[in-house]
Motif scaffolding. Sequence first.
Motif, PDB file in Angstrom:
ATOM      1  N   TYR A 139       0.824  -1.211   0.000  1.00 27.08           N
ATOM      2  CA  TYR A 139       0.000   0.000   0.000  1.00 27.08           C
ATOM      3  C   TYR A 139       0.860   1.263   0.000  1.00 27.08           C
ATOM      4  CZ  TYR A 139      -4.505  -2.264   0.734  1.00 27.08           C
ATOM      5  OH  TYR A 139      -5.644  -3.005   0.587  1.00 27.08           O
ATOM      6  N   THR A 140       1.930   1.263   0.789  1.00 24.78           N
ATOM      7  CA  THR A 140       2.786   2.443   0.872  1.00 24.78           C
ATOM      8  C   THR A 140       3.503   2.692  -0.452  1.00 24.78           C
ATOM      9  OG1 THR A 140       3.083   2.044   3.229  1.00 24.78           O
ATOM     10  CG2 THR A 140       4.650   3.528   2.179  1.00 24.78           C
ATOM     11  N   LEU A 141       4.029   1.644  -1.058  1.00 27.49           N
ATOM     12  CA  LEU A 141       4.700   1.806  -2.348  1.00 27.49           C
ATOM     13  C   LEU A 141       3.724   2.231  -3.445  1.00 27.49           C
ATOM     14  CD1 LEU A 141       7.190  -1.200  -2.305  1.00 27.49           C
ATOM     15  CD2 LEU A 141       7.718   1.238  -2.061  1.00 27.49           C
ATOM     16  N   TYR A 142       2.531   1.658  -3.440  1.00 28.33           N
ATOM     17  CA  TYR A 142       1.506   2.037  -4.414  1.00 28.33           C
ATOM     18  C   TYR A 142       1.158   3.514  -4.290  1.00 28.33           C
ATOM     19  CZ  TYR A 142      -3.220   2.757  -6.182  1.00 28.33           C
ATOM     20  OH  TYR A 142      -4.314   3.272  -6.803  1.00 28.33           O
ATOM     21  N   ALA A 143       0.931   3.956  -3.064  1.00 26.22           N
ATOM     22  CA  ALA A 143       0.546   5.351  -2.843  1.00 26.22           C
ATOM     23  C   ALA A 143       1.681   6.305  -3.197  1.00 26.22           C
ATOM     24  CB  ALA A 143       0.118   5.559  -1.396  1.00 26.22           C
ATOM     25  N   THR A 144       2.898   5.943  -2.840  1.00 28.10           N
ATOM     26  CA  THR A 144       4.039   6.793  -3.144  1.00 28.10           C
ATOM     27  C   THR A 144       4.274   6.879  -4.655  1.00 28.10           C
ATOM     28  OG1 THR A 144       5.039   6.156  -1.045  1.00 28.10           O
ATOM     29  CG2 THR A 144       6.485   7.164  -2.670  1.00 28.10           C
ATOM     30  N   ALA A 145       4.221   5.751  -5.333  1.00 24.55           N
ATOM     31  CA  ALA A 145       4.417   5.746  -6.789  1.00 24.55           C
ATOM     32  C   ALA A 145       3.283   6.491  -7.496  1.00 24.55           C
ATOM     33  CB  ALA A 145       4.513   4.317  -7.297  1.00 24.55           C
ATOM     34  N   GLY A 146       2.067   6.285  -7.045  1.00 24.85           N
ATOM     35  CA  GLY A 146       0.933   6.978  -7.664  1.00 24.85           C
ATOM     36  C   GLY A 146       0.994   8.479  -7.461  1.00 24.85           C
ATOM     37  N   ALA A 147       1.359   8.911  -6.261  1.00 21.52           N
ATOM     38  CA  ALA A 147       1.471  10.344  -5.996  1.00 21.52           C
ATOM     39  C   ALA A 147       2.610  10.954  -6.814  1.00 21.52           C
ATOM     40  CB  ALA A 147       1.696  10.579  -4.509  1.00 21.52           C
TER      41      ALA A 147
END
Length: 111
Positions: A89-97
Amino acid sequence: MFIAFFLVPLAWGMITLLRAGAAHGVPDCPGLQLGEDGEDHPGPMRQGYTCALDYSVRGGDSTGTATFDQLKYAQEVKRGDLLGQGLLYTLYATAGAAATVIATRKRADGR
């Protein structure tokens, strides 16, 4: 701005990582904790104790039990799962942002 869509997964990832960090120590018995003598022992679970996961009030016997080692192993598996989910979740959110910021920024050269 579209970056706000990634705040919820980032927060959920951080919370999950915190839960993974807290899943250590003495395992919790969700049922009736029985000592080596077969009597109820409240307090922290110890080596040699068993946990009555499901208890029949009619017959007074345990229908499912787990040992200290089994509960400790289950705790370690859960910790690994929470760590994996939190990182995802953290990597997804960071990459998406980051992708959103890069895609929506105004170019300095005017193109």
